[in-house]
Design a protein around this motif. Structure first.
Motif, PDB file in Angstrom:
ATOM      1  N   ARG A  82       0.818  -1.218   0.000  1.00 60.29           N
ATOM      2  CA  ARG A  82       0.000   0.000   0.000  1.00 60.29           C
ATOM      3  C   ARG A  82       0.853   1.271   0.000  1.00 60.29           C
ATOM      4  N   THR A  83       2.143   1.160   0.422  1.00 65.26           N
ATOM      5  CA  THR A  83       2.999   2.349   0.385  1.00 65.26           C
ATOM      6  C   THR A  83       3.418   2.694  -1.041  1.00 65.26           C
ATOM      7  N   LEU A  84       3.173   1.777  -1.978  1.00 67.66           N
ATOM      8  CA  LEU A  84       3.506   2.031  -3.381  1.00 67.66           C
ATOM      9  C   LEU A  84       2.237   2.330  -4.156  1.00 67.66           C
ATOM     10  N   LYS A  85       1.372   3.088  -3.544  1.00 67.13           N
ATOM     11  CA  LYS A  85       0.088   3.385  -4.179  1.00 67.13           C
ATOM     12  C   LYS A  85       0.316   4.147  -5.488  1.00 67.13           C
ATOM     13  N   GLY A  86      -0.551   3.899  -6.418  1.00 66.76           N
ATOM     14  CA  GLY A  86      -0.397   4.523  -7.729  1.00 66.76           C
ATOM     15  C   GLY A  86       0.348   3.625  -8.699  1.00 66.76           C
ATOM     16  N   GLN A 111      11.040  -8.897  -5.386  1.00 63.48           N
ATOM     17  CA  GLN A 111      10.119  -9.936  -4.925  1.00 63.48           C
ATOM     18  C   GLN A 111       8.797  -9.300  -4.530  1.00 63.48           C
ATOM     19  N   ILE A 112       7.717  -9.995  -4.816  1.00 64.80           N
ATOM     20  CA  ILE A 112       6.400  -9.583  -4.339  1.00 64.80           C
ATOM     21  C   ILE A 112       5.804 -10.799  -3.656  1.00 64.80           C
ATOM     22  N   ALA A 113       5.603 -10.712  -2.335  1.00 68.17           N
ATOM     23  CA  ALA A 113       5.066 -11.845  -1.577  1.00 68.17           C
ATOM     24  C   ALA A 113       3.889 -11.354  -0.755  1.00 68.17           C
ATOM     25  N   GLY A 114       2.693 -11.693  -1.208  1.00 67.78           N
ATOM     26  CA  GLY A 114       1.510 -11.227  -0.510  1.00 67.78           C
ATOM     27  C   GLY A 114       1.471  -9.712  -0.509  1.00 67.78           C
TER      28      GLY A 114
END
Ligand code: ZN
Length: 160
Positions: A82-86, A111-114
């Motif tokens: 959520r801190t990378l909104k947009g 990496q993207i995990a959950g």
């Protein structure tokens, strides 16, 4: 003319890692032009090119310390998505500008995990031994404008 401080040097190059994978190369027929002695190339490569001439071919192995630096684990951070909104289409391998304090730093999504996204602020070539095959295409004197800007103008350089 041999390569010394303040000359414009054009090189054909291929860069491989320890496994022999090609990481980067100059486009066919379009050598990279740089201003020698101004920190435009990594130090380990620039040093080996000093004194070479047009037509010379060389193989150079550059350690991380003379290349893009050692890999720094402290530059890796996990942040909630959520801190990378947009950024709707976040994918592994994507390069972002992360705001850290008042400085922007280039980071790679590794990496993207959950809900957790791993951002790596290391240069993509940090920590790697770099194996260059280089052919010197041309060596010429720099113009006054090139020297004052600290980079090459014209083909292969800035301001095309
Ligand atoms: Zn310029």
């Amino acid at each position: 003319m041999s390569i010394t401080q303040d000359q414009v040097v054009s090189i054909h190059y291929t860069l491989k890692d320890d496994a022999g994978e090609i990481l980067d190369s100059s486009p066919e027929g379009k050598p990279l032009a740089y201003l020698h002695g101004h920190g435009n190339l990594i130090p380990g490569l620039e040093r080996e090119l000093t004194g070479k001439r047009a037509g010379d071919k060389l193989q150079v192995t550059v350690s991380p310390a003379d290349g893009y630096g050692e890999y720094d684990q402290a530059l890796v951070q996990r942040v909630p998505r959520r801190t990378l909104k947009g950024l709707a289409n976040l994918t592994v391998g994507m390069r972002l500008q992360a705001q850290t304090g008042h400085a922007a730093r280039a980071v790679t999504v590794t990496q993207i995990a959950g809900d957790l996204v791993t951002l790596d602020g290391n240069h993509p070539l940090a920590g790697k031994n770099l194996h260059f095959q280089v052919e010197v295409a041309e060596v010429r004197a720099a113009t006054d404008a090139e020297l004052s800007h600290g980079h090459v103008h014209g083909p292969g350089g800035h301001h095309h």
